[in-house]
Design an enzyme around this catalytic site. Structure first.
Site, short mmCIF file in Angstrom:
data_model
loop_
_atom_site.label_atom_id
_atom_site.label_comp_id
_atom_site.label_asym_id
_atom_site.label_seq_id
_atom_site.Cartn_x
_atom_site.Cartn_y
_atom_site.Cartn_z
N ASP A 181 0.82 -1.22 0.00
CA ASP A 181 0.00 0.00 0.00
C ASP A 181 0.85 1.27 0.00
O ASP A 181 0.65 2.16 0.83
CB ASP A 181 -0.95 0.02 1.21
CG ASP A 181 -1.73 -1.26 1.38
OD1 ASP A 181 -2.13 -1.84 0.35
OD2 ASP A 181 -1.92 -1.71 2.52
N GLU B 45 -11.13 0.96 -3.89
CA GLU B 45 -10.50 1.40 -2.64
C GLU B 45 -9.25 2.20 -3.00
O GLU B 45 -8.99 2.55 -4.14
CB GLU B 45 -10.15 0.18 -1.79
CG GLU B 45 -9.25 -0.81 -2.51
CD GLU B 45 -8.98 -2.08 -1.73
OE1 GLU B 45 -9.12 -2.07 -0.49
OE2 GLU B 45 -8.62 -3.10 -2.35
#
Length: 547
Positions: free
Chosen positions: A15, A188
């Site tokens: 991420d 997302e």
């Protein structure tokens, strides 16, 4: 032209959020249940990176006790504006089932080294929060919103936006749903950029398994509507069999001379598990491929013409193993030493522990100068007080060793060397006592996910001298782990081969359900509750070529 070799952050570093401040680049990555929270790496050339800070290091900022495996700190966003670094992060307290408890916070600092502020609570409506600093000085928080009323497995309700008031230290005004994603779903990981009069919204889609992808949309207005790139996915490894798989969750940075690069997560399945079965559904081998190193960070160069959507500079949307380096001087860092010794100044930066903001309950660097004293706490299945200190596995093949000084009081007291993914995925070479109180060596192995997890005992208990230090070692080559030990003389191999590929995201419940990566380290347990110690005199980790 020099090339950057992917991945740039090997081992569990998912991420990525990237920012440039002058000539310095910083990447923040998720740390989940590991403490301190959020890893920040530094570079000056985009090729060489050094871990410099974990800013969430005290109870006021982060307390992960009770968080599930692969819960905790998800998807940080690191930006720089108004002379400050701004770090947004989630602390996910529940991640399974219809509901998620995901609390989002903001901390700031004048420099990466700190001091980092106490957190501002933002919201709990979803995860993957991101902060956008608009050209007029206003600030906007985005996150995916979790819709527990949805059925069919996709409870991702789109990307929502709300203004953040610096003066009030709180969100203010209406919540707007600005983008619901494509038919790949599971939208997302938002990041927003303003360029040439367009707001460009970068998102991740498809879940964090082998269908993962990066999608971009844009709008002339901050609140939309956002038009999806006709190419749909700027990056995906879906349906490919290259080195980098599960590519997604990205962020973009502009260099000093106006070039653009995208960092993204990826994984590298073990070569021996990369044979892909094919069928009517195409390439889907989530139950075959195994990636013990977890989700790593890679980089791709972009081409971004004015008024156009960006695309990969090498063409297509599949990831490349290398990227052209920017035209800046090389800036390598000295490699970390293989052998770790311990001092009262603190743990070496590569080492972390699990969940608690109170490490003094787990270990001490002063009780025995030159040693790491571990206090035996709860069992390996604990989500609260677990005395485990470990580092990321960053190579497909490696050697790890530790020297242990410990006299177990009874069989409830045990300590040793552990290859660890989570509470139900580990291989543990442990010094303990038998029923008669004599010191012995044993192996505890657990290589599945709950509810199928069972601890096995692959070797008979091995008698050890009553006193003296014990050297413990493991050798990993791809999918195979072998333990060894030594007392006064040469190493003795235990003669067993354990499945290291099980210490991975994909094993058990599969990718999309596990989000971290393999660690190796030392631990101590005392299930009697007496907190009896074990001393680690040194620890060594050395990567090597696989195969």
């Amino acid at each position: 032209m020099s090339l950057i070799q992917n991945p740039i952050l090997p081992g569990f570093n998912p991420d990525p959020s990237i920012v440039r401040v002058g000539d310095d680049y910083y990447i923040a990555t998720s740390t989940f249940e590991w403490y301190p929270g959020v890893q920040i790496h530094h570079s000056r050339d985009l090729a060489h990176w050094q871990l410099v800070k974990r800013p969430l290091d005290r109870a006021a900022q982060l307390d992960l006790r009770g968080d599930p495996d692969s819960g905790g700190v998800w998807a940080p966003c690191l930006t720089h504006a108004d002379g400050l670094f701004w770090l947004i992060y989630s602390d996910v307290k529940r991640r399974d089932g219809a509901w998620k408890d995901s609390h989002n916070y903001l901390v700031t600092a004048p420099a990466i080294a700190g001091p980092w502020s106490d957190p501002v609570y933002l919201n709990s409506s979803g995860f993957d929060p991101s902060l956008f600093h608009d050209q007029d000085g206003r600030k906007w928080l985005m996150n995916m919103i979790w819709d527990h009323n949805k059925t069919g497995g996709d409870r991702f309700g789109g990307i929502v936006m709300q203004e953040y008031s610096v003066e009030d230290r709180a969100l203010t005004g209406p919540v707007r749903n600005i983008y619901r994603g494509t038919d790949l779903k599971l939208t997302e990981g938002p990041h927003l950029y303003l360029r040439d009069g367009w707001y460009y919204l970068l998102t991740a889609e498809g879940g964090t398994g082998y269908d993962h992808a990066v999608t971009m949309a844009r709008s002339r207005d901050l609140f939309g509507p956002y038009e999806t790139d006709p190419a749909k996915h700027i990056l995906t490894a879906r349906g490919t069999d290259g080195l980098l798989q599960r590519t997604g969750h990205a962020d973009i940075v502009e260099t000093q001379d106006g070039q653009h690069y995208m960092v993204h997560l990826c994984s590298r399945p073990l070569p021996e598990t990369r044979t892909l079965p094919t069928g009517a559904g195409g390439i889907h081998a989530d139950d075959v491929r195994r990636s013990p190193l977890g989700r790593e960070t890679a980089i791709q160069k972009l081409t971004w013409a004015p008024g156009e959507f960006p695309h990969l500079a090498h063409g297509g949307n599949a990831p490349a193993d290398t990227a052209p380096a920017p035209d800046v001087p090389d800036h390598p860092f000295d490699p970390a030493p293989e052998r770790v010794t311990f001092s009262p100044q603190g743990l070496p930066i590569d080492l972390q522990w699990l969940r608690t903001p109170h490490p003094e309950r787990l270990f001490s660097l002063t009780k025995r100068p030159g040693a790491l004293r571990l206090f035996g706490r709860e069992s390996p299945g604990s989500q609260f007080d677990h005395a485990l200190v470990a580092r990321r596995q960053q190579h497909l093949a490696f050697t790890a060793e530790a020297e242990l000084d410990m006299i177990p009081g009874d069989y409830q007291h045990f300590a040793g060397l552990i290859a660890w993914y989570g509470r139900f995925k580990f291989h543990y070479l442990a010094v303990t006592a038998n029923d008669d109180g004599a010191r012995v060596l044993t192996v505890y192995s657990c290589a599945a996910d709950w509810p199928d997890a069972r601890v096995s005992y692959p070797v008979d208990q091995i008698p050890l001298p009553a006193t003296g230090t014990i050297r413990l070692g493991c050798d990993v080559d791809g999918a195979v782990l072998r333990f060894r030990y030594a007392t006064d003389g040469d190493w003795t191999d235990l003669g067993i081969a354990l499945d290291q590929s099980a210490i991975s995201d994909e094993a058990g419940n599969g990718p999309g359900n596990n989000f971290t990566g393999a660690f190796v380290g030392v631990c101590a347990h005392d299930t009697s509750g007496r907190g009896r110690p074990a001393d680690v005199l040194n620890f060594r980790y050395a990567g090597r070529d696989h195969g």
